[in-house]
Design an enzyme around this catalytic site. Structure first.
Site, PDB file in Angstrom:
ATOM      1  CD  GLU A 160       4.133  -0.238   8.244  1.00  0.00           C
ATOM      2  OE1 GLU A 160       3.974  -1.031   7.312  1.00  0.00           O
ATOM      3  OE2 GLU A 160       4.391   0.969   8.077  1.00  0.00           O
ATOM      4  CE  LYS A 188      -1.353   1.880   3.643  1.00  0.00           C
ATOM      5  NZ  LYS A 188      -0.941   2.996   4.534  1.00  0.00           N
ATOM      6  CB  SER A 189       3.816   2.245   2.021  1.00  0.00           C
ATOM      7  OG  SER A 189       3.238   2.085   3.294  1.00  0.00           O
ATOM      8  NE  ARG A 205      -2.599   1.185  14.050  1.00  0.00           N
ATOM      9  CZ  ARG A 205      -2.007   1.170  12.863  1.00  0.00           C
ATOM     10  NH1 ARG A 205      -0.694   1.288  12.771  1.00  0.00           N
ATOM     11  NH2 ARG A 205      -2.730   1.050  11.766  1.00  0.00           N
ATOM     12  CE  LYS A 232      -5.461   2.252   6.816  1.00  0.00           C
ATOM     13  NZ  LYS A 232      -5.957   3.550   6.338  1.00  0.00           N
ATOM     14  NE  ARG A 276      -0.688  -2.308   9.157  1.00  0.00           N
ATOM     15  CZ  ARG A 276      -0.333  -2.918   8.045  1.00  0.00           C
ATOM     16  NH1 ARG A 276      -0.562  -4.206   7.887  1.00  0.00           N
ATOM     17  NH2 ARG A 276       0.241  -2.250   7.064  1.00  0.00           N
ATOM     18  CB  SER A 284       7.685   9.283   8.623  1.00  0.00           C
ATOM     19  OG  SER A 284       6.821   8.262   8.121  1.00  0.00           O
ATOM     20  CD  GLN A 285       1.020   8.777   6.729  1.00  0.00           C
ATOM     21  OE1 GLN A 285       0.178   9.553   7.187  1.00  0.00           O
ATOM     22  NE2 GLN A 285       0.727   7.526   6.416  1.00  0.00           N
ATOM     23  NE  ARG A 321      -4.509   8.839  11.136  1.00  0.00           N
ATOM     24  CZ  ARG A 321      -3.899   7.997  10.303  1.00  0.00           C
ATOM     25  NH1 ARG A 321      -4.605   7.408   9.337  1.00  0.00           N
ATOM     26  NH2 ARG A 321      -2.611   7.735  10.413  1.00  0.00           N
TER      27      ARG A 321
END
Length: 428
Positions: A314, A26-27, A345, A411, A386, A171-172, A124
């Site tokens: 993750e 996905k990334s 999480r 997802k 996750r 980091s996004q 978020r």
């Protein structure tokens, strides 16, 4: 709408011995999609991941004027022919790469773009993205929330130059700027000002993909990236298997005392999931190469671990599930930033493991998990894929465990639930 009934997680009394080929990353798929939409011509993407997150990214890029033609194994992406001038609204769902990458891409356009998403997406952290857009000279309407929904008012281009951000939460924020920096008039001189930067493999992946397309990036100084202005070349690529998604099958093998072959494991990769090569031995297992595949096998026991997961956060939910089934306590550190993911999480893992009778404790930067006998309950996923992966791993050793909304796994992994059920109920 009536919520679906909790899903009975498969349970095994025998070792799982299997052979899996996981879908594409996905990334990587979402980064390649954005770069293709910014390229100097059409790009063909072979074996991209088709999942909710990547569908949302494709829809976002289409809304901004790109053309994406899809068939069974390839997507052909053609960049916009002209700057779009009509207002659009983009659904981010719960995809961090959409809500954090696409606003910077929208800044290159010439019209208002509104971003919104799922209920959980609205909590978020987005303040860094919004502040970054404003520092680039754009007007952003968020009514002071620092979160979704918000509207970016683009004016046809971005000057760029020096930018300072604190990307400690994700980091996004860095990758979002790097992906578009070459299209800024003055390029980008980006410095991270925070004390730590999580998930560096994802940034390394972004830099590698930019360089493959001819973008010049200087990375000589830690925490600083200089992106020179210029063309982003079109490039045909094949997407690697998603190694983070492979982790749930690896965990299934280890907690049942079995083994799993993961097909076509890339020899060289920037994916965070490549860390399973070292995580499995930490739990007492073994890893062996066999041609293009990796074979992961359980040891005599599942040992407790002490792991710093700062760069590979993750993977934490599945690792925490393994830790809850180990023969000694485990400490997982370096993952305070997981509080800002699809859900908090760390809090969610503690709550759900303890709901099953476990003993998990939230630390300042991670988790302490002390194994105890577990009993069946409904494991809540908080609409987080996750968390669902953690639940099904626990279900292998906890008869009767139910998983709330297992379909959240679409997802990043379409058809995960039937694939897991088929593999985990087959004869040894």
């Amino acid at each position: 709408m009536t919520a679906p009934l909790p899903w009975p997680a498969p349970h095994r009394d025998t070792p799982f011995v299997g052979d899996v080929m996981v879908p594409g990353s996905k990334s990587l798929t979402n980064r390649v999609l954005i770069l293709a939409a910014l390229g100097d011509g059409p790009s063909v993407i072979t074996r991209p991941l088709a999942s909710r997150d990547t569908d949302l990214m494709a829809a976002a890029l289409t809304a901004l004027g790109a053309t994406i033609e899809r068939d069974a194994t390839t997507w052909t992406v053609t960049p916009p022919a002209a700057v779009r001038t009509d207002a659009v609204t983009i659904d981010c769902g719960l995809a961090g790469t959409v809500m954090r990458f696409v606003p910077l891409l929208a800044a290159l356009g010439g019209a208002p773009v509104t971003f919104d998403g799922d209920e959980h997406a609205r909590v978020r952290p987005m303040a860094t993205t919004i502040a970054t857009l404003r520092s680039l000279g754009l007007q952003v309407d968020d009514e002071g929330r620092g979160s979704l929904p918000f509207t970016v008012h683009a004016t046809g281009g971005v000057t760029g130059g020096e930018i300072r951000i604190d990307a400690s939460a994700s980091s996004q924020f860095v990758s979002a700027l790097l992906l578009v920096g070459a299209r800024f008039e003055k390029g980008l001189d980006l410095r991270h000002t925070g004390s730590s930067l999580p998930s560096m493999p994802h940034i390394d992946m972004t830099v590698a993909e930019l360089r493959r397309r001819g973008v010049r990036i200087d990375t000589d100084e830690p925490g600083r990236w200089i992106v020179h202005p210029g063309t982003i070349r079109a490039l045909d690529v094949e997407i690697e298997p998603d190694l983070s998604n492979a982790g749930v099958f690896i965990a299934g093998a280890l907690v049942t005392g079995g083994s799993v072959r993961v097909r076509s494991w890339p020899r060289h990769t920037d994916q965070a999931g490549d860390a399973w090569r070292t995580i499995v031995p930490a739990f007492g297992g073994t890893v062996a190469e066999d041609g293009a595949d990796l074979l992961f096998s359980a040891g005599e026991s599942l040992t407790g671990v002490e792991l710093d997961l700062h760069d590979v956060g993750e993977l934490t939910p599945v690792i925490a599930a393994m830790a809850a089934l180990a023969d000694g306590p485990s400490r997982l550190s370096g993952v305070a930033h997981l509080r800002g993911h699809e859900t908090d999480r760390l809090a969610a893992l503690v709550t759900e493991i303890n709901r099953l009778g476990g003993d998990a404790e939230e630390l300042e930067d991670g988790l302490l998990v002390r194994p105890r006998p577990l009993h069946a309950e409904t494991f809540r996923t908080y609409d987080d894929h996750r968390m669902a992966h953690a639940a099904v791993v626990l279900g292998l050793r906890v008869p009767g465990l139910l998983v709330e909304n297992v379909d959240t796994t679409i997802k990043t992994y379409p058809d995960f639930a039937p694939v897991w059920e088929r593999l985990m109920t087959q004869a040894p």
